[in-house]
Design a protein around this motif. Structure first.
Motif, PDB file in Angstrom:
ATOM      1  N   VAL A  16      21.877  -7.378 -50.965  1.00 51.82           N
ATOM      2  CA  VAL A  16      23.280  -7.814 -50.918  1.00 51.82           C
ATOM      3  C   VAL A  16      24.090  -6.854 -50.041  1.00 51.82           C
ATOM      4  CG1 VAL A  16      25.375  -8.061 -52.322  1.00 51.82           C
ATOM      5  CG2 VAL A  16      23.234  -9.069 -53.093  1.00 51.82           C
ATOM      6  N   PHE A  17      23.879  -5.545 -50.229  1.00 55.87           N
ATOM      7  CA  PHE A  17      24.580  -4.574 -49.383  1.00 55.87           C
ATOM      8  C   PHE A  17      24.227  -4.762 -47.913  1.00 55.87           C
ATOM      9  CE2 PHE A  17      25.254  -1.619 -53.126  1.00 55.87           C
ATOM     10  CZ  PHE A  17      26.630  -1.731 -53.088  1.00 55.87           C
ATOM     11  N   CYS A  18      22.959  -4.994 -47.614  1.00 58.69           N
ATOM     12  CA  CYS A  18      22.557  -5.221 -46.220  1.00 58.69           C
ATOM     13  C   CYS A  18      23.257  -6.453 -45.653  1.00 58.69           C
ATOM     14  CB  CYS A  18      21.041  -5.385 -46.129  1.00 58.69           C
ATOM     15  SG  CYS A  18      20.124  -3.864 -46.354  1.00 58.69           S
ATOM     16  N   GLY A  19      23.353  -7.500 -46.455  1.00 55.48           N
ATOM     17  CA  GLY A  19      24.037  -8.706 -45.999  1.00 55.48           C
ATOM     18  C   GLY A  19      25.511  -8.463 -45.739  1.00 55.48           C
ATOM     19  N   VAL A  20      26.169  -7.744 -46.642  1.00 53.70           N
ATOM     20  CA  VAL A  20      27.592  -7.441 -46.461  1.00 53.70           C
ATOM     21  C   VAL A  20      27.800  -6.574 -45.219  1.00 53.70           C
ATOM     22  CG1 VAL A  20      29.542  -6.187 -47.481  1.00 53.70           C
ATOM     23  CG2 VAL A  20      28.187  -7.744 -48.883  1.00 53.70           C
ATOM     24  N   PHE A  21      26.952  -5.554 -45.065  1.00 55.16           N
ATOM     25  CA  PHE A  21      27.089  -4.677 -43.899  1.00 55.16           C
ATOM     26  C   PHE A  21      26.782  -5.419 -42.602  1.00 55.16           C
ATOM     27  CE2 PHE A  21      26.072  -0.848 -46.773  1.00 55.16           C
ATOM     28  CZ  PHE A  21      27.403  -0.747 -47.128  1.00 55.16           C
ATOM     29  N   PHE A  22      25.775  -6.321 -42.626  1.00 51.73           N
ATOM     30  CA  PHE A  22      25.474  -7.096 -41.424  1.00 51.73           C
ATOM     31  C   PHE A  22      26.647  -7.998 -41.066  1.00 51.73           C
ATOM     32  CE2 PHE A  22      23.486 -10.340 -38.822  1.00 51.73           C
ATOM     33  CZ  PHE A  22      22.690  -9.571 -37.992  1.00 51.73           C
ATOM     34  N   ARG A  43      22.901  -3.344 -36.339  1.00 55.34           N
ATOM     35  CA  ARG A  43      22.147  -4.533 -36.732  1.00 55.34           C
ATOM     36  C   ARG A  43      20.644  -4.261 -36.765  1.00 55.34           C
ATOM     37  NH1 ARG A  43      25.578  -9.028 -33.341  1.00 55.34           N
ATOM     38  NH2 ARG A  43      27.421  -8.938 -34.684  1.00 55.34           N
ATOM     39  N   VAL A  44      20.164  -3.452 -35.833  1.00 53.78           N
ATOM     40  CA  VAL A  44      18.745  -3.094 -35.830  1.00 53.78           C
ATOM     41  C   VAL A  44      18.406  -2.296 -37.094  1.00 53.78           C
ATOM     42  CG1 VAL A  44      17.011  -1.664 -34.673  1.00 53.78           C
ATOM     43  CG2 VAL A  44      18.443  -3.203 -33.332  1.00 53.78           C
ATOM     44  N   VAL A  45      19.236  -1.291 -37.405  1.00 51.06           N
ATOM     45  CA  VAL A  45      18.999  -0.475 -38.595  1.00 51.06           C
ATOM     46  C   VAL A  45      19.081  -1.335 -39.850  1.00 51.06           C
ATOM     47  CG1 VAL A  45      19.930   1.415 -39.974  1.00 51.06           C
ATOM     48  CG2 VAL A  45      19.743   1.659 -37.503  1.00 51.06           C
ATOM     49  N   LEU A  46      20.067  -2.214 -39.927  1.00 52.97           N
ATOM     50  CA  LEU A  46      20.195  -3.093 -41.091  1.00 52.97           C
ATOM     51  C   LEU A  46      19.043  -4.086 -41.181  1.00 52.97           C
ATOM     52  CD1 LEU A  46      24.028  -3.714 -41.032  1.00 52.97           C
ATOM     53  CD2 LEU A  46      22.729  -2.594 -42.842  1.00 52.97           C
ATOM     54  N   GLY A  47      18.531  -4.510 -40.045  1.00 54.44           N
ATOM     55  CA  GLY A  47      17.362  -5.397 -40.058  1.00 54.44           C
ATOM     56  C   GLY A  47      16.139  -4.708 -40.636  1.00 54.44           C
ATOM     57  N   VAL A  48      15.903  -3.468 -40.216  1.00 51.84           N
ATOM     58  CA  VAL A  48      14.772  -2.706 -40.752  1.00 51.84           C
ATOM     59  C   VAL A  48      14.971  -2.443 -42.246  1.00 51.84           C
ATOM     60  CG1 VAL A  48      13.574  -0.479 -40.643  1.00 51.84           C
ATOM     61  CG2 VAL A  48      14.198  -1.661 -38.535  1.00 51.84           C
ATOM     62  N   LEU A  49      16.193  -2.044 -42.630  1.00 49.60           N
ATOM     63  CA  LEU A  49      16.476  -1.789 -44.045  1.00 49.60           C
ATOM     64  C   LEU A  49      16.324  -3.065 -44.874  1.00 49.60           C
ATOM     65  CD1 LEU A  49      17.386   0.302 -46.124  1.00 49.60           C
ATOM     66  CD2 LEU A  49      19.732  -0.299 -45.592  1.00 49.60           C
ATOM     67  N   SER A  50      16.732  -4.200 -44.334  1.00 52.83           N
ATOM     68  CA  SER A  50      16.569  -5.471 -45.044  1.00 52.83           C
ATOM     69  C   SER A  50      15.094  -5.819 -45.200  1.00 52.83           C
ATOM     70  CB  SER A  50      17.281  -6.598 -44.301  1.00 52.83           C
ATOM     71  OG  SER A  50      18.657  -6.344 -44.227  1.00 52.83           O
ATOM     72  N   PHE A  51      14.317  -5.611 -44.152  1.00 49.07           N
ATOM     73  CA  PHE A  51      12.878  -5.878 -44.205  1.00 49.07           C
ATOM     74  C   PHE A  51      12.202  -5.021 -45.271  1.00 49.07           C
ATOM     75  CE2 PHE A  51       8.567  -4.869 -42.590  1.00 49.07           C
ATOM     76  CZ  PHE A  51       8.005  -6.133 -42.729  1.00 49.07           C
ATOM     77  N   LEU A  52      12.540  -3.728 -45.294  1.00 48.04           N
ATOM     78  CA  LEU A  52      11.974  -2.832 -46.300  1.00 48.04           C
ATOM     79  C   LEU A  52      12.438  -3.214 -47.712  1.00 48.04           C
ATOM     80  CD1 LEU A  52      12.275   0.571 -44.422  1.00 48.04           C
ATOM     81  CD2 LEU A  52      10.209  -0.780 -44.805  1.00 48.04           C
ATOM     82  N   SER A  53      13.671  -3.681 -47.840  1.00 50.28           N
ATOM     83  CA  SER A  53      14.181  -4.107 -49.142  1.00 50.28           C
ATOM     84  C   SER A  53      13.466  -5.371 -49.627  1.00 50.28           C
ATOM     85  CB  SER A  53      15.686  -4.357 -49.080  1.00 50.28           C
ATOM     86  OG  SER A  53      16.358  -3.165 -48.778  1.00 50.28           O
ATOM     87  N   VAL A  54      13.129  -6.265 -48.705  1.00 47.89           N
ATOM     88  CA  VAL A  54      12.376  -7.466 -49.077  1.00 47.89           C
ATOM     89  C   VAL A  54      10.979  -7.074 -49.563  1.00 47.89           C
ATOM     90  CG1 VAL A  54      11.274  -9.550 -48.152  1.00 47.89           C
ATOM     91  CG2 VAL A  54      13.671  -9.082 -47.652  1.00 47.89           C
ATOM     92  N   ILE A  55      10.347  -6.129 -48.872  1.00 43.26           N
ATOM     93  CA  ILE A  55       9.039  -5.641 -49.323  1.00 43.26           C
ATOM     94  C   ILE A  55       9.154  -5.023 -50.714  1.00 43.26           C
ATOM     95  CG2 ILE A  55       7.243  -3.915 -48.885  1.00 43.26           C
ATOM     96  CD1 ILE A  55       7.681  -4.399 -45.908  1.00 43.26           C
TER      97      ILE A  55
END
Length: 166
Positions: A16-22, A43-55
């Motif tokens: 949720v935080f990644c989505g808000v920040f994106f 956006r690149v950093v948030l994309g990586v953080l989102s990917f790791l959060s999904v894992i």
């Protein structure tokens, strides 16, 4: 439906935080010059953080909703028990404070390498076989980041008194 474990809840909060920040990156002003938009790196950093959060979420959902704590995390009562239970985070914060306090003298490169090396040894043990590995990790991680920001991106990082204005 089974109850979610703590890790799954934390992973959902992170997403949720990644989505808000994106979403907030769309409010970054776009200048008329340059080829790379200022919102690209966030956006690149948030994309990586989102990917790791999904894992993290997938792994926590596979684990199940067992809320049992391992036996070795039981702590003794009192201040001593609290300090022993939280010793790793306390070491991290304490060493980071020392790193920040010595930043004007040591600079980003020397201070960062020293911080990572000492923290890895404090958390992972001062074994002879680990010293070289920890030194290599500290040099590659901080040296690579310092090189990228200094030479690749042209960012002025704190040089410290030892290296001067390199």
């Amino acid at each position: 439906m089974d109850r979610l474990n703590r890790d799954a809840v934390i992973a959902i909060v992170l997403l949720v935080f990644c989505g808000v920040f994106f979403w907030a990156t769309f409010d970054i002003r776009q200048p008329d010059y340059g080829v790379l938009m200022p919102s690209t790196w966030p956006r690149v950093v948030l994309g990586v953080l989102s990917f790791l959060s999904v894992i993290y979420l997938v792994q926590s959902l596979r684990q199940g909703s067992e809320e049992t704590e391992p036996e070795d995390t039981a702590r003794e009562p009192g201040i001593r028990g609290w300090v022993l239970y939280w010793r790793n985070p306390l070491w991290c914060f304490g060493l980071f404070f020392v790193y920040l306090a010595t930043l004007p003298v040591l600079g980003m490169l020397i201070g960062g390498v020293s911080f990572v090396f000492v923290l890895l040894n404090v958390l992972g043990g001062w074994d002879r076989k680990n010293l070289m590995l920890h030194a290599a990790v500290a040099l590659v991680a901080i040296g690579g980041m310092w090189s990228l920001f200094t030479f690749g991106l042209g960012v002025l990082l704190p040089p410290g008194m030892i290296l001067g204005y390199f």
